[in-house]
Scaffold this motif. Structure first.
Motif, PDB file in Angstrom:
ATOM      1  N   ALA A 184       0.819  -1.330  -0.069  1.00  0.00           N
ATOM      2  CA  ALA A 184      -0.021   0.171   0.122  1.00  0.00           C
ATOM      3  C   ALA A 184       0.824   1.111   0.090  1.00  0.00           C
ATOM      4  O   ALA A 184       2.336   1.200   0.190  1.00  0.00           O
ATOM      5  CB  ALA A 184      -0.907   0.093   1.232  1.00  0.00           C
ATOM      6  N   TYR A 193      -5.256   0.578   6.798  1.00  0.00           N
ATOM      7  CA  TYR A 193      -6.229   0.349   5.914  1.00  0.00           C
ATOM      8  C   TYR A 193      -7.041  -0.693   6.258  1.00  0.00           C
ATOM      9  O   TYR A 193      -6.671  -1.883   6.083  1.00  0.00           O
ATOM     10  CB  TYR A 193      -5.648   0.404   4.535  1.00  0.00           C
ATOM     11  CG  TYR A 193      -5.156   1.509   3.746  1.00  0.00           C
ATOM     12  CD1 TYR A 193      -6.056   2.677   3.684  1.00  0.00           C
ATOM     13  CD2 TYR A 193      -3.810   1.648   3.266  1.00  0.00           C
ATOM     14  CE1 TYR A 193      -5.408   3.840   3.019  1.00  0.00           C
ATOM     15  CE2 TYR A 193      -3.361   2.545   2.646  1.00  0.00           C
ATOM     16  CZ  TYR A 193      -4.246   3.867   2.578  1.00  0.00           C
ATOM     17  OH  TYR A 193      -3.945   4.940   1.738  1.00  0.00           O
ATOM     18  N   GLY A 194      -8.143  -0.454   7.410  1.00  0.00           N
ATOM     19  CA  GLY A 194      -8.962  -1.501   7.563  1.00  0.00           C
ATOM     20  C   GLY A 194      -9.649  -1.228   8.820  1.00  0.00           C
ATOM     21  O   GLY A 194     -10.793  -1.548   9.106  1.00  0.00           O
ATOM     22  N   THR A 248      -5.457 -11.876   3.978  1.00  0.00           N
ATOM     23  CA  THR A 248      -6.385 -10.857   3.026  1.00  0.00           C
ATOM     24  C   THR A 248      -7.263 -11.458   2.006  1.00  0.00           C
ATOM     25  O   THR A 248      -7.970 -10.526   1.402  1.00  0.00           O
ATOM     26  CB  THR A 248      -5.291  -9.856   2.664  1.00  0.00           C
ATOM     27  OG1 THR A 248      -4.373 -10.323   1.846  1.00  0.00           O
ATOM     28  CG2 THR A 248      -4.536  -9.188   3.712  1.00  0.00           C
ATOM     29  N   MET A 268     -13.769  -5.220   2.945  1.00  0.00           N
ATOM     30  CA  MET A 268     -12.714  -4.470   3.149  1.00  0.00           C
ATOM     31  C   MET A 268     -12.507  -3.640   2.102  1.00  0.00           C
ATOM     32  O   MET A 268     -11.990  -2.430   2.204  1.00  0.00           O
ATOM     33  CB  MET A 268     -11.469  -5.528   3.372  1.00  0.00           C
ATOM     34  CG  MET A 268     -11.182  -6.463   4.589  1.00  0.00           C
ATOM     35  SD  MET A 268     -11.433  -5.358   6.134  1.00  0.00           S
ATOM     36  CE  MET A 268      -9.854  -4.306   5.751  1.00  0.00           C
ATOM     37  N   ASN A 272     -11.612   0.228   3.068  1.00  0.00           N
ATOM     38  CA  ASN A 272     -10.425   0.726   2.413  1.00  0.00           C
ATOM     39  C   ASN A 272     -10.688   1.784   1.409  1.00  0.00           C
ATOM     40  O   ASN A 272      -9.755   2.754   1.706  1.00  0.00           O
ATOM     41  CB  ASN A 272      -9.622  -0.468   1.825  1.00  0.00           C
ATOM     42  CG  ASN A 272      -8.976  -1.330   2.580  1.00  0.00           C
ATOM     43  OD1 ASN A 272      -9.050  -1.094   3.821  1.00  0.00           O
ATOM     44  ND2 ASN A 272      -8.483  -2.552   1.871  1.00  0.00           N
ATOM     45  N   LYS A 276      -8.915   5.499   2.650  1.00  0.00           N
ATOM     46  CA  LYS A 276      -7.966   6.239   1.596  1.00  0.00           C
ATOM     47  C   LYS A 276      -8.211   7.398   1.140  1.00  0.00           C
ATOM     48  O   LYS A 276      -7.678   8.370   1.151  1.00  0.00           O
ATOM     49  CB  LYS A 276      -7.557   5.191   0.471  1.00  0.00           C
ATOM     50  CG  LYS A 276      -6.615   5.728  -0.634  1.00  0.00           C
ATOM     51  CD  LYS A 276      -6.062   4.861  -1.568  1.00  0.00           C
ATOM     52  CE  LYS A 276      -5.084   5.517  -2.574  1.00  0.00           C
ATOM     53  NZ  LYS A 276      -4.064   6.385  -1.952  1.00  0.00           N
TER      54      LYS A 276
END
Length: 497
Positions: A184, A193-194, A248, A268, A272, A276
């Motif tokens: 990432a 991110y999660g 993941t 997710m 995400n 973001k």
């Protein structure tokens, strides 16, 4: 012991959260902090019992009992009671690399196994933990600690989630040169991110990352091992490689009719995209998956699904419902099937459920629900979801059986469906390139305690090894893997597990 009768003299208290109807208007953390005096009172409730279960970190009946990083909880509770904050921080720092993360998002299995909880309410351990580390940052006690010497050994860590960061932090302390690879554009893995910002503000993650950089750890973002750099290349360049890439690979729902319709997303992907966009442009550019003015259904009753509920509320959804195949938990711990010190399986309202209830007047969860099919409109967009109530039980072979209850069918309006039914395991790229052996659940096979894979100088830790789990387990495994890697490189080690 703080005071022998503290648990009888004082009641368990938690700092009040921000008002649910106010906090859904922003993305800031919703917790408030106690005053020093309130924390001192809560610390006084700790019995410092002869055999404390709060820091055992063992697994019972599929759940964790006590703290997996073996925090010295009675010690720092006593120190807080005595007003010795710096000493409390030093005790906490001995066992937990990132208490600012666990103090915010850990489900606190330590509290579930607290001895006071046998007959009353447990000590507010998690609240005290967060207060200690935040006080330490405020006072300037948390400073970069560089190793006195370097060993000349180079270690690559793949993945910058809690397992990868813990591995890197410990190996750096041992004097090895550590490089962490993250595909990432930001460091932190699921921490960034999660987990939504209202549970864990990203400035908190970056604060720790900046500290690790100052200590000499190298971070490489936008670099995917197996694509940008081959796995074989990594083995050639480093003396050891630790795989902490997480689990993941989302579990699909391909067996449900209509699963291919537009508007159905893995949870997710939804989380995400929002995180973001929030970090890049404060959601201004609108490139995220939005729940605004939509009837949102979340399939899956775990933490990821709950985070989807909170996110959809902040988007401005028309309605929100979270499905779980499990039955509604009892209000009190079952002394036969769920005895102390197992993690208590009781009915609670998580932060997102409190918010939904405040907005819509009821708990957004629907229990014992099985999704039967999705129905779309003429443009291929999901418009409704069909369910049936079930009785779920475990058969003699240990399999989950879903027995449908006739006459309980229901149709739900749905413009956006978020699938949060867990993860199948790690992605295969590195596994296949290196020829790693996997277990029956497709996780990288490496025994807990030594973390060695079937390939020389390759180790695995965290969710990539054990499957989807808690952040505190990831830290436990990162510390343990670092211990084993240091021993592999140097012949012996002084690193704690």
């Amino acid at each position: 012991m703080s005071t022998p009768t503290g648990f009888m003299e004082y009641q368990r208290e938690l700092p009040g959260d921000r008002d649910p109807l106010e906090r859904i208007k922003d993305w800031n953390e919703f917790h408030r902090m106690f005053s020093d005096e309130q924390l001192r009172t809560q610390g006084a409730r700790c019995m410092d019992c002869g055999t404390p279960f709060c820091h055992t970190g063992i697994e019972l009946e599929g759940t964790v009992s006590g703290c997996p990083v073996n925090n010295l909880i009675p010690e720092w509770n006593n120190l807080i009671y005595r007003g010795l904050w710096r000493e409390a921080y030093e005790r906490l720092n001995m066992t937990n690399n990132f208490p600012e993360f666990t103090g915010r998002v850990c489900p606190a299995p330590c509290e579930g196994s607290c001895t006071v909880g046998m007959t009353g309410d447990p000590v507010t351990i998690k609240t005290i933990e967060e207060a200690i580390i935040e006080r330490a940052f405020e006072e300037g006690w948390v400073i970069p600690e560089l190793p006195l010497t370097r060993t000349g050994k180079k270690v690559a860590v793949v993945g910058s989630g809690p397992a990868g960061l813990a591995t890197a932090a410990q190996l750096n302390k041992a004097g090895h040169t550590v490089t962490v690879y993250e595909r990432a554009d930001r460091i932190g893995g699921l921490l960034t991110y999660g987990i939504p910002a209202m549970k864990l503000e990203k400035e908190v993650v970056q604060r720790r990352v900046d500290l690790l950089i100052a200590e000499g750890i190298h971070f490489m973002t936008c670099t995917e091992i197996g694509k940008d750099i081959s796995s074989e290349e990594l083995l050639e360049q480093y003396d050891a490689v630790v795989l902490c890439g997480g689990a993941t690979k989302a579990r699909p729902i391909g067996n449900v009719e209509g699963h291919q319709l537009n508007g159905i997303y893995p949870a997710m992907d939804y989380l995400n995209s929002t995180i973001k966009s929030y970090l890049d442009q404060d959601l201004a550019e609108g490139t995220y998956i939005s729940g605004k003015n939509k009837h949102v259904i979340v399939i899956g009753g775990g933490d990821t699904g709950t985070d989807c509920v909170a996110t959809a509320l902040r988007h401005g959804c028309l309605s929100i419902t979270q499905f779980g195949t499990h039955a509604k938990s009892p209000l009190t711990r079952d002394p036969i099937n769920n005895p102390w010190p197992e993690y208590p399986n009781v009915y609670t309202l998580d932060y997102a459920h409190e918010e939904a209830r405040a907005l819509y007047g009821e708990d957004p969860r629907a229990f014992s629900v099985l999704t039967k099919k999705f129905v779309g409109d003429e443009n291929g967009n999901v418009k409704e979801l069909h369910t049936v109530q079930i009785h779920r039980y475990i058969d003699e072979q240990g399999r989950k059986i879903y027995e449908e209850l006739p006459g309980t069918e229901k149709v739900w309006p749905a413009d956006l469906v978020l699938v949060a039914v867990g993860f199948e395991g790690p992605e295969r790229t590195i596994i296949d390139q290196l020829g790693l052996v996997t277990d029956r659940r497709t996780n990288v096979k490496a025994r807990y305690g030594d973390y060695k894979t079937n390939v020389d100088k390759v180790f695995a830790a965290g969710d990539m090894r054990r499957g989807q789990s808690l952040i505190v387990w990831a830290i436990n495994e990162g510390r343990g893997a670092a211990h084993e890697v240091d021993k592999y490189l140097m012949g012996s080690t002084m690193l704690p597990r």
